[in-house]
Design a protein around this motif. Structure first.
Motif, PDB file in Angstrom:
ATOM      1  N   ASP A 214       0.859  -1.183   0.000  1.00 47.63           N
ATOM      2  CA  ASP A 214       0.000   0.000   0.000  1.00 47.63           C
ATOM      3  C   ASP A 214       0.895   1.232   0.000  1.00 47.63           C
ATOM      4  O   ASP A 214       1.571   1.512   0.991  1.00 47.63           O
ATOM      5  N   GLY A 215       0.954   1.938  -1.134  1.00 45.65           N
ATOM      6  CA  GLY A 215       1.809   3.121  -1.226  1.00 45.65           C
ATOM      7  C   GLY A 215       3.286   2.795  -1.101  1.00 45.65           C
ATOM      8  O   GLY A 215       4.061   3.629  -0.638  1.00 45.65           O
ATOM      9  N   TYR A 216       3.685   1.590  -1.510  1.00 48.65           N
ATOM     10  CA  TYR A 216       5.093   1.155  -1.501  1.00 48.65           C
ATOM     11  C   TYR A 216       5.693   1.151  -0.096  1.00 48.65           C
ATOM     12  O   TYR A 216       6.892   1.330   0.076  1.00 48.65           O
TER      13      TYR A 216
ATOM     14  N   VAL B 182      11.053  -6.427   0.855  1.00 49.12           N
ATOM     15  CA  VAL B 182      11.032  -5.348   1.839  1.00 49.12           C
ATOM     16  C   VAL B 182      12.202  -4.417   1.551  1.00 49.12           C
ATOM     17  O   VAL B 182      13.225  -4.845   1.009  1.00 49.12           O
ATOM     18  N   HIS B 183      12.022  -3.149   1.902  1.00 49.79           N
ATOM     19  CA  HIS B 183      13.040  -2.129   1.667  1.00 49.79           C
ATOM     20  C   HIS B 183      13.414  -1.467   2.992  1.00 49.79           C
ATOM     21  O   HIS B 183      12.626  -1.476   3.944  1.00 49.79           O
TER      22      HIS B 183
ATOM     23  N   TRP C 210      12.802 -10.770   1.017  1.00 50.65           N
ATOM     24  CA  TRP C 210      13.730 -10.345  -0.032  1.00 50.65           C
ATOM     25  C   TRP C 210      14.104  -8.894   0.240  1.00 50.65           C
ATOM     26  O   TRP C 210      13.291  -7.994   0.075  1.00 50.65           O
ATOM     27  N   CYS C 211      15.334  -8.677   0.687  1.00 48.98           N
ATOM     28  CA  CYS C 211      15.824  -7.331   1.016  1.00 48.98           C
ATOM     29  C   CYS C 211      16.389  -6.705  -0.259  1.00 48.98           C
ATOM     30  O   CYS C 211      17.488  -7.054  -0.702  1.00 48.98           O
ATOM     31  N   ASP C 212      15.643  -5.758  -0.817  1.00 46.01           N
ATOM     32  CA  ASP C 212      16.035  -5.156  -2.088  1.00 46.01           C
ATOM     33  C   ASP C 212      16.445  -3.705  -1.870  1.00 46.01           C
ATOM     34  O   ASP C 212      16.196  -3.116  -0.814  1.00 46.01           O
ATOM     35  N   ILE C 213      17.063  -3.122  -2.859  1.00 41.56           N
ATOM     36  CA  ILE C 213      17.580  -1.738  -2.905  1.00 41.56           C
ATOM     37  C   ILE C 213      18.142  -1.306  -1.545  1.00 41.56           C
ATOM     38  O   ILE C 213      17.919  -0.188  -1.086  1.00 41.56           O
TER      39      ILE C 213
END
Length: 863
Positions: free
Chosen positions: A329-331, A364-365, A427-430
């Protein structure tokens, strides 16, 4: 007429040449005093010549050298008068560097020596360390051969924010591997390769030789004859590393010079010794070795449902489906889009996956939407306030994973989210961390005197990330800790999942550092659907095996750009043998699930069918990785270090020691040029003896459109299971024992079993089973006896007592027998079904040999 120069003059000339090559030649130190106590040596260094380039030189340095183990030497150089940043002990636990020189002198039975060359060695170690006094330099050599492994020039530069050191190398005898993360066109380093180590969110990640998401200042050096050693510079600051063939130069913008040398001498020994220091690879759950499907752009739960149904209809294995930021929801992390991913639809979908033995993973970020961030003490700070950046949610704060409160907050959010949606992995991205906001330098840290070659254009180190003048917990600057960010998030995510589930966590992290393998898997990042990217994926996967991150893969069929049917088919043929096999694509690209093209679906069924049959072998390799650091995917020289022709092979690789994968990497190919080391090689598909090599040789293999070549080396015993659509279904089937005989009739292998998800793998007192298999041959009076035995090392995993070997296949028998008799545990087996072929393949089926019980099979043949 040639005039011979003394060896010292040779060294001075070489030093001058190297200095000219690396464009910096100024600082020189002398040794003031040395002291030695057992396996510890220290020295005080005094500046005798420097320059103002990049700031003033540090005048006094302390060197401490210690033989921490018989196979590991540490050499640490730091400011004698001021404490400097080093990778914290709680990030990478390791022995303390030892007492300072004055303490050593107090403990030492002798007096401090006057400046002279000093050597430290041990009868139990193959590493010898020598300090050369004036000008200062040091060497590390191999005692058994006298080979010099590391030899620094007299040009040592040590400033507040610029350190430089160079070592000479024997260009004609050294093959180097490692250093990264970069996309490299070859696995073996090439002369004049450069490496920038600064973790970044790189938008042009398909370009070679640019710094990407991780920093690993470690290399392996394989010398002529096969002896290998490893070198680590444990430093988290940004750096450039130049490899010139005859030298390697480090240019570092902070911290200390903290070198570790690993004696080997085999490549497997090196990674064992390296991961003993940085941490063993985390055990991955059994299910994670299945095939994963992901896409940025799955619109809603119905879209996910359709993909799962598509794989089932096509009879293609699919273990897990993933959600990118579409579910949010809303990134915002740990939220659900109320329209497209409402919990009332998503939760039943995930429950259906679990009932079918499948899994669900979400991204997740590390950036938290500013309005949603209530806790002021959780985030990175700048100028006394929370740093405000920009990321997918808009204005954001960045979690500070150095802070105990932040890691506790993260664990709590994981637990709360899993009460709503019981995801199976994260998944830990960016997480470099990526930041879309551009910054002007506001602090001297933001613009260091030496500019590393960030992104290939010497871009500011603040580019697409948080400013390096940002502060972490306890006042640690991002300048020093930037490269640790992804490691720290992976560590916190691993801990949060473990606490919530009490099961083995699965974490995938884009950003990595030394030791990240203790917590996470990795993938090659935002690749492109191109043939060169397909080929380059092998180099990166092999590199991360050296780095202690064996669970490694690349986005199958490519992330960016539109793939083709042929490329996607060839990619799954290769990707099915990646340790981590996931397809993932960008939302603007054409859909490329493996069932979209029938020809690709046919390749996928065959390739993933072989992968799922190999699951017991791959999972056993995970156990080996966790206990010894051994990579799952390995370069050929790991098994054949004395064969110099393997040193440059990077279009093939081994799974473990025995399975050789030779994929198609070019469009339109109908053959593959493959290298086979000496020995016997059997087809993994029909078990026939394909080649017997007295010496290594290149072979042209046929390349069917729907199949990758895979061969098994003689001397290996493999256990296979049936191919099914999920790992849970596959592991319920009976085992087949493949016995690939070496020319002398011997073979060996092992099998590790547990339930796939206990937090530890092979823990003392745990529920697991380990069985070792061996085979030998005896000849007497015209009879040839081939005997296969099992040795049960531990048998506390109860299902292993029920799981059985139903078939044994012998590969590479001398010839078709005139007659044969089969004995199981010394009792003649008369009812078994047998099949003999003139190709030397003999199978016995209809067996029921419990894995957890010792057994012996004898095949007695007359010829």
């Amino acid at each position: 007429m040639a005039i011979g120069l003394p060896s010292t003059d040779h060294f001075v000339l070489l030093t001058i040449l190297i200095c000219l090559l690396v464009h910096h030649c100024s600082a020189v130190y002398d040794v003031e005093s040395t002291a030695e106590s057992g396996k510890l040596m220290s020295a005080q260094l005094k500046l005798v010549g420097g320059s103002a380039d990049f700031g003033p030189d540090v005048k006094s340095l302390t060197l401490t050298a210690s033989l921490e183990t018989d196979s590991r030497l540490r050499v640490r150089i730091t400011d004698a008068d001021h404490r400097r940043w080093e990778v914290p002990q709680d990030v990478i636990p390791r022995p303390a560097p030892g007492p300072q020189p004055k303490d050593v002198l107090l403990d030492s039975p002798g007096n401090p020596s006057m400046p002279s060359n000093s050597t430290m060695s041990s009868a139990s170690s193959d590493l010898t360390f020598t300090i050369h006094a004036s000008p200062f330099r040091f060497t590390v050599s191999r005692r058994s051969t006298g080979d010099t492994l590391f030899d620094t020039s007299a040009n040592l530069v040590f400033k507040d924010r610029y350190l430089e050191v160079t070592s000479t190398l024997p260009a004609d005898r050294a093959s180097l591997y490692g250093l990264g993360e970069q996309k490299k066109e070859t696995f073996r380093l090439q002369h004049n390769d450069t490496f920038t180590l600064w973790n970044g969110d790189v938008t042009w990640s398909d370009q070679p030789d640019l710094n990407l998401y991780g920093s690993h200042p470690f290399y392996m050096d394989v010398r002529s004859g096969g002896a290998a050693h490893g070198v680590l510079l444990l430093n988290s600051n940004g750096m450039d590393i130049l490899y010139g063939g005859s030298y390697v130069t480090y240019k570092v913008i902070g911290g200390v010079l903290d070198f570790y040398f690993f004696a080997g001498p085999s490549p497997l020994d090196v990674v064992d010794q390296y991961t003993q220091l940085i941490g063993r690879p985390a055990p991955m759950p059994y299910w994670s070795f299945g095939f994963h499907q992901s896409r940025y752009g799955y619109k809603n739960v119905a879209d996910l449902d359709g993909v799962v149904a598509g794989y089932a209809k096509a009879r293609i294995p699919m273990e897990a489906i993933w959600s990118d930021i579409d579910y949010m929801d809303g990134y915002q992390d740990f939220t659900l889009d109320p329209v497209n991913y409402p919990s009332k639809q998503l939760r039943p979908f995930v429950d259906r996956l679990h009932n079918n033995g499948q899994k669900y993973v979400v991204t997740v970020h590390p950036a938290i939407k500013r309005q949603a961030a209530a806790h002021e003490d959780l985030f990175l700070k700048r100028n006394g306030a929370n740093l405000v950046g920009e990321a997918w949610p808009g204005e954001v704060y960045f979690l500070d994973f150095m802070s105990p409160r932040s890691t506790e907050y993260w664990a709590r959010k994981i637990s709360e989210f899993r009460r709503t949606i019981p995801v199976d992995g994260l998944w830990c991205d960016i997480n470099e961390p990526s930041n879309f906001k551009q910054w002007q330098p506001l602090n001297p840290l933001d613009d260091p005197p030496y500019r590393i070659n960030n992104s290939g254009f010497h871009l500011p180190i603040n580019y697409r990330t948080v400013p390096v003048s940002t502060l972490h917990y306890n006042g640690v600057s991002e300048y020093d800790a930037h490269n640790l960010f992804g490691l720290l998030q992976a560590k916190a995510t691993h801990a949060g999942l473990l606490r919530d589930t009490a099961r083995r966590p699965f974490v995938l992290s884009r950003s990595t550092f030394v030791g990240s393998g203790r917590y996470a898997a990795h993938w090659t990042g935002n690749n492109v659907a191109r043939w060169d990217e397909l080929a380059h994926s092998i180099n990166t996967i092999l590199n991360f095996g050296l780095f202690g991150i064996p669970m490694m893969g690349a986005d199958i069929c490519g992330f960016n750009g539109n793939t083709t049917q042929e490329l996607c088919s060839r990619w799954i043929q290769l990707g099915a043998f990646y340790p981590f096999a996931r397809a993932h694509a960008e939302k603007t690209t054409l859909r490329r699930e493996l069932y979209v093209w029938e020809a690709t679906a046919r390749s996928a069924r065959k390739a993933l069918g072989m992968r799922y049959r190999l699951l017991p072998y791959m999972y056993t390799l995970m156990y080996e990785a966790h206990t010894t650091g051994a990579p799952i995917a390995r370069p050929l020289f790991f098994s054949y270090p004395q064969d110099a022709d393997t040193y440059g092979v990077d279009r093939q690789f081994l799974l473990g020691r025995g399975v050789l994968v030779s994929p198609v990497l070019e469009p339109g190919a109908t053959t593959v040029d493959a290298y086979f080391p000496a020995g016997r090689w059997f087809s993994l598909y029909d078990y026939s003896l394909a080649y017997t090599m007295k010496v290594g040789k290149r072979v042209t293999l046929p390349a069917p459109a729907d199949l990758a070549n895979a061969h098994l080396a003689g001397g290996n015993i493999l256990l296979l299971q049936h191919a099914e659509l999920t790992t849970s279904a596959a592991r319920q089937s009976e085992f087949h024992l493949l016995v690939a005989l070496a020319e002398n009739g011997t073979a060996s292998g092992e099998l590790f079993l547990d339930d796939g998800e206990p937090p530890e793998m092979g823990a003392v007192g745990g529920n697991w089973t380990l069985v070792r298999f061996s085979c030998d041959r005896e000849e007497s009076k015209g009879m040839v006896t081939t005997k296969v035995s099992s040795h049960v090392v531990q048998n506390s995993y109860a299902p292993s007592r029920a799981q059985v070997i139903g078939k044994v296949v012998f590969m590479g028998l001398q010839s078709a027998p005139k007659s044969f008799t089969i004995y199981v545990n010394n009792v003649e087996l008369k009812a078994a079904r047998t099949k003999s072929r003139t190709s030397g393949v003999f199978s016995v089926s209809g067996l029921s040999l419990a894995i957890g019980q010792k057994f012996e099979i004898k095949l007695v043949m007359s010829h």
